[in-house]
Enzyme design. Structure first.
Site, PDB file in Angstrom:
ATOM      1  N   ALA A 145       0.837  -1.037  -0.010  1.00 11.37           N
ATOM      2  CA  ALA A 145       0.157  -0.186   0.015  1.00 11.37           C
ATOM      3  C   ALA A 145       0.825   1.184   0.107  1.00 11.37           C
ATOM      4  CB  ALA A 145      -0.872   0.037   1.229  1.00 11.37           C
ATOM      5  N   GLY A 178       0.438  -4.832   1.014  1.00 12.40           N
ATOM      6  CA  GLY A 178      -0.911  -4.983   0.240  1.00 12.40           C
ATOM      7  C   GLY A 178      -0.581  -5.580  -1.080  1.00 12.40           C
ATOM      8  N   GLU A 214       4.086  -5.324   7.540  1.00  8.51           N
ATOM      9  CA  GLU A 214       3.410  -4.080   8.009  1.00  8.51           C
ATOM     10  C   GLU A 214       3.844  -3.834   9.592  1.00  8.51           C
ATOM     11  OE1 GLU A 214       1.917  -6.335   6.029  1.00  8.51           O
ATOM     12  OE2 GLU A 214       0.554  -5.383   4.784  1.00  8.51           O
TER      13      GLU A 214
END
Ligand code: COA
Length: 257
Positions: A66, A112, A135
């Protein structure tokens, strides 16, 4: 609709989709996610398309995650909304597609990016592919289904190891643990995806869609996968492709789906 961050080519019933933000290793920003949503909605209705292949533009990355710059200043509410919207509009849409979606992982598939590959139905990778969910190194957790789909695919222990350590997994290890089903040289990746797509397209699209939905039902909260299978099995009998498939077998010829 024209796309800024997606390159889309339709050929021989396959939609070839390249995620294309070359300067940012194809990181998923809001605009790219919106485009993916519209693209997949359109492909679902496109009778000319039977299989979709997702890959990353360039030689380095499938998707490097992401877009960190975009959400760095978000508060808790915005964070939850980002995750919910992404899951509903893109990741679940892909996972629930009745047309098979193949991820051709051509480099980094992180955060992501790996979650996007996980929402596809089949993953193949080039030798240079590196996969991970980093993450927690950013102080957050996977938010596009990664905690669920990775554990479902490679087992809870291995998924927990990847999520807690943030380490990257190479292509060979990914093959060993079932995260991908094929590893090939980078220059052969798209040709391998085409061979796979062609094999799939020998079979009944109607049956393929029902099979994907029945498999998926086994992982849905509150859904009964066995019951879904029974109903879908029955529905196949009412479809012309079942008549063609069984007739072709009995006539000792190849089915024409
Ligand atoms: N979000 C936003 N920008 C990203 C990005 C991401 N997830 N991943 C890479 N980029 C950008 C970099 O900021 C850089 O932009 P810049 O040239 O404007 O500075 C550009 O893409 C190239 O990346 P760079 O880090 O210079 O390449 P590298 O070869 O040195 O490293 C990675 C490659 C994949 C190891 C590294 O980019 C990385 O760790 N990315 C983040 C991975 C991640 O944590 N993803 C999970 C997000 S939830």
């Amino acid at each position: 609709m024209t796309f800024e961050h997606l390159l889309v080519e339709k050929q021989d019933k396959i939609a070839w989709v390249s995620l294309h933000r070359p300067k940012k290793l194809n990181a998923l920003n809001a605009a790219l996610l919106e485009e993916l949503h519209h693209l997949f909605q359109g492909l679902a209705q496109d009778s000319e398309i039977r299989v979709i292949v997702l890959t990353g533009s360039g030689e380095k990355a499938f998707v490097a995650g992401a877009d960190i710059a975009e959400f760095a200043l978000f508060d808790a509410q915005q964070g939850e909304a980002l995750s919910r919207k992404g899951q509903e509009k893109v990741f679940d849409l892909i996972a629930q597609s009745s047309k098979p979606v193949i991820a051709a992982i051509n480099g980094f598939a992180l955060g992501g990016g790996l979650e996007l590959a996980l929402s596809c139905h089949i993953r193949i990778a080039s030798k240079n592919a590196r996969m991970g969910l980093p993450e927690t190194s950013l102080g957050v957790i996977p938010g596009y289904g990664g905690t669920q789909r990775l554990a479902q695919l490679i087992g809870r222990g291995r998924a927990t190891d990847l999520i807690l350590t943030c380490r990257m997994m190479g292509a060979e290890e990914a093959l060993q643990v079932g995260l991908v089903t094929q590893v090939v040289a980078q220059e052969e990746l798209l040709a391998s995806a085409a061979i796979l797509a062609d094999k799939i397209m020998q079979n009944s699209s109607n049956a393929l869609g029902h099979a994907l939905a029945a498999i998926d039902a086994g992982y849905q909260e509150g859904a009964d996968g066995f019951e879904q299978e029974i109903k879908a099995f029955g529905q196949c009998f009412g479809h012309p492709e079942f008549k063609e498939g069984t007739q072709a077998f009995l006539e000792k010829r190849k089915a024409n789906f």
